[in-house]
Design a protein around this motif. Structure first.
Motif: not given
Length: 207
Positions: A124, A154, A187
């Protein structure tokens, strides 16, 4: 609008990843249904399960390859394959931990779950850093991620779940699954809004 013509979706398998995606997901659905039927009747066929794994992996790869082309500079890399497989592994291992009839596989699933959480968390943050080393259009994709509430939301979920899992142990539950599902939906918002559509920056003045 013409379901009878659906067979034509397989006509361009030689060149089209969309056609390959349809084929591989069709195969995956068929062998998965066969595995479910066998399990319902008390049979566990290792060969069928292996085909399910191979077909599912091929389907995921084909789906990711649809986005890996020069029209999407930020995605013409390893990124689609990485994020698609991360979603499948993190949600899949959590679902398996919930639905398994006993805890005989939970130790192995727990190790997989922890590993995938760490990989997803690192990915990420590392993907935008990777984009920062590329051309200006791709850098714009990194900036759009850094300025998105979905990116940081997220990140907060992944950090919280990962730290909790490492400190308190694996907890497979509906609650954990729903939290992770929210994370993966965020996402996907990033994927389509801040990655795919960043290709619109091509040809525009840089600022």
């Amino acid at each position: 609008g013409h379901p009878g013509g659906g067979i034509r979706s397989f006509s361009n398998l030689k060149f089209s990843w969309l056609s390959r995606e349809i084929l591989t997901f069709s195969i995956y659905g068929g062998v998965l249904l066969l595995d479910v039927i066998l399990r319902y009747n008390g049979r566990y066929d290792l060969f069928v399960q292996l085909i399910v794994l191979i077909a599912g992996s091929a389907a995921l790869y084909s789906s990711a390859r649809v986005y890996k082309n020069s029209g999407f500079p930020a995605l013409n890399t390893f990124v689609p394959t990485f994020v698609f497989f991360c979603t499948a592994w993190v949600l899949g291992s959590c679902i398996l931990g919930i639905v398994l009839p006993d805890g005989s596989y939970n130790h192995g699933l727990g190790l997989i779950f922890k590993t995938v959480l760490i990989v997803c968390l690192l990915g990420h943050f590392m993907i935008p850093l990777f984009w920062q080393t590329q051309g200006r259009v791709i850098k714009a994709t990194a900036i759009s991620n850094y300025t998105s509430i979905f990116f940081w939301g997220r990140a907060a979920i992944l950090i919280s779940i990962t730290v909790f899992t490492l400190l308190q142990g694996v907890r497979f539950s509906i609650g954990v699954f729903l939290i992770l599902l929210v994370s993966e939906l965020a996402g996907r918002v990033l994927f389509f809004n801040n990655m795919v559509h960043a290709s619109q920056n091509i040809g525009k003045p840089y600022y």
